[in-house]
Design an enzyme around this catalytic site. Structure first.
Site, short mmCIF file in Angstrom:
data_model
loop_
_atom_site.label_atom_id
_atom_site.label_comp_id
_atom_site.label_asym_id
_atom_site.label_seq_id
_atom_site.Cartn_x
_atom_site.Cartn_y
_atom_site.Cartn_z
CG HIS A 87 -2.05 0.95 1.16
ND1 HIS A 87 -3.31 0.57 0.74
CD2 HIS A 87 -2.15 2.27 1.44
CE1 HIS A 87 -4.13 1.61 0.77
NE2 HIS A 87 -3.45 2.65 1.20
CG ASP A 166 -10.80 4.11 4.92
OD1 ASP A 166 -10.34 5.13 5.45
OD2 ASP A 166 -10.48 3.74 3.79
NE ARG A 173 -8.65 11.58 6.44
CZ ARG A 173 -7.81 10.69 5.90
NH1 ARG A 173 -8.24 9.50 5.53
NH2 ARG A 173 -6.56 10.97 5.74
CB SER A 188 -7.37 6.20 6.33
OG SER A 188 -7.65 5.89 4.99
CE LYS A 192 -7.72 2.15 2.30
NZ LYS A 192 -8.00 3.43 2.94
N1 URA Z 1 -4.32 6.28 1.60
C1 URA Z 1 -5.35 5.86 2.36
O1 URA Z 1 -5.84 4.77 2.19
N2 URA Z 1 -5.82 6.68 3.29
C2 URA Z 1 -5.30 7.91 3.52
O2 URA Z 1 -5.77 8.59 4.39
C3 URA Z 1 -4.22 8.34 2.72
C4 URA Z 1 -3.75 7.51 1.76
#
Ligand code: URA
Length: 439
Positions: A87, A166, A173, A188, A192
């Site tokens: 990620h 999220d 956001r 966030s 995930k």
């Molecule tokens: N990627 C994400 O999944 N969340 C964030 O807040 C920033 C980048």
């Protein structure tokens, strides 16, 4: 416990006044928002209070856990291959995941990940993938499990089933200038990652003008927050802090990023996006398949050059309902913008810096991002800009393209992109690709 809106206002007031929140208050807030019992206005106030006054480690852990528990989780007990989730914290022309997922699958790993949409000036893997006609990212936990077993990779969205908190807070956001907060980004991302039970979480924490964290020091803070959450949940997590002082690849948009990723998967396109993806594939293979890092990188490069990663990409697109012909002839399948304006350098010299954020915002204004929560995006528009820091430019040189809905918006974007390039009179060093690797 039922919490009335007045109680939630008190939670916002406590954070506004710099107090530490009780776990039950944070949990009530997340639950109420997901149920539809807390307004966007109230939650945006909470997010801004948290951005300004911070959340400590315990508050961040409670928030992350509440977000995970807002939905179901995914596990891969029956799978023989080791599983990895990679990620990025968000960047500009950051298509690593698009290449990494099929590449790692071709190398004997299984990749399962929940990605995000465009956020602020950054692009989102889901928005990019959905520019492939027919492709769906709203997979159920069962579909993710099946696809990972059959294809070796799946890139999916948070849905009503998976980390819905999220999904809702991310969009809010994006629309309320409450993105660049270490605890909110960490919660966030890690909600995930922790909702999908993989053997390794590989994080790419971006640092520079195109990232949310502008310096490697700030990025290390975000990396540490993410690693603490993984550790508290008993999960393996390795982190690289990598350079985002300029767009990583050349394409900033949605369909344009897909076309660039396919160029790399076809073994045709070279450059920093390919190099960093190979680097991450090498790290994943080193950690999970016990390979020497250099040898693993060689294998990754070979899987790009021999078509095996492309073949996994085709299978992933097909499994998610997209048109697999995109892998062979992207331009005939992907949506194209009506206007394409060539971008010519207006100066001579060496590229000293690039405001990747300004380029990301210019692509957003063209229609590649969202101004308001829930806005549609235009998958066809965006910016291609080739020069990287250290490159020599000549006035009049062809340096890219603007893909736009009309001439006027293309001209505006071209001006913004040229203003984002800082040209020096003497030679400039290219920045490092990886600032730090934390095993
Ligand atoms: N990627 C994400 O999944 N969340 C964030 O807040 C920033 C980048």
């Amino acid at each position: 416990v039922t919490v009335s809106p007045v109680d939630l206002r008190n939670v916002v007031a406590a954070k506004r006044d710099g107090k530490t929140l009780a776990p039950a208050d944070i949990e009530a807030f997340v639950r109420a928002y997901v149920r539809g019992d807390a307004s966007d206005a109230l939650v945006a106030s909470f997010l801004m209070a948290a951005l300004l006054n911070g959340l400590d480690d315990t508050e961040t852990l409670v928030l992350t856990t509440a977000m995970i528990e807002s939905g179901r989780t995914v596990s891969f007990d029956a799978l023989e291959r080791p599983t990895v989730d990679k990620h990025s914290t968000g960047g500009v022309a950051d298509g690593v995941t698009l290449v990494f997922a099929p590449l790692a699958a071709a190398m004997g790993l299984a990749v399962a990940k929940l990605s995000g949409r465009g956020l602020g000036h950054t692009g989102g893997t889901l928005d990019k993938l959905e520019s492939i006609p027919g492709l769906r990212t709203d997979l159920t936990p069962e579909q993710i499990q099946r696809q990972v077993a059959e294809v070796g990779c799946a890139v999916a969205a948070q849905t009503a089933d998976l980390v819905p908190a999220d999904g809702a807070m991310y969009a809010l956001r994006d629309a309320t200038a409450t993105v660049p907060s270490v605890p909110l980004i960490a919660a966030s991302i890690m909600s995930k990652k922790l909702a999908v039970d993989t053997d390794l979480i590989l994080l790419d924490v971006k640092a520079g003008s195109g990232a949310f964290m502008k310096t490697p020091e700030e990025a290390r803070g975000l990396a540490a927050a993410c690693r603490r959450l993984a550790r508290d949940k008993g999960r393996a997590c390795r982190v690289a802090v990598t350079d985002m002082s300029q767009p990583l690849g050349d394409s900033v948009g949605n369909a344009l990023d897909i076309a660039e990723a396919i160029g790399i998967l076809r073994g045709e396109t070279r450059g920093r996006l390919r190099d960093l993806t190979v680097w991450f594939a090498g790290r994943a293979s080193e950690a999970l398949l016990d390979r020497a890092f250099d040898e693993a990188c060689d294998l990754a490069a070979r899987a790009l050059d021999d078509g095996s990663a492309l073949e996994r990409f085709r299978a992933m697109v097909r499994a998610q309902g997209g048109d697999p012909a995109v892998a062979d002839d992207p331009s005939s399948v992907l949506p194209a913008a009506p206007t394409v304006l060539r971008l010519l350098s207006d100066r001579t010299g060496w590229l000293a810096s690039t405001s990747a954020e300004a380029i990301g915002l210019a692509a957003g204004t063209l229609g590649a991002g969202r101004a308001r929560k829930g806005d549609p995006i235009d998958p066809s528009v965006g910016i291609v800009v080739h020069p990287k820091i250290g490159d020599r430019l000549e006035a009049g040189q062809d340096i890219g393209e603007i893909h736009a809905r009309d001439e006027a918006s293309a001209e505006v974007a071209a001006t913004e992109v040229l203003a984002a390039l800082d040209i020096a009179g003497s030679r400039v060093e290219a920045p490092p690709m990886v600032h730090e690797w934390m095993e």
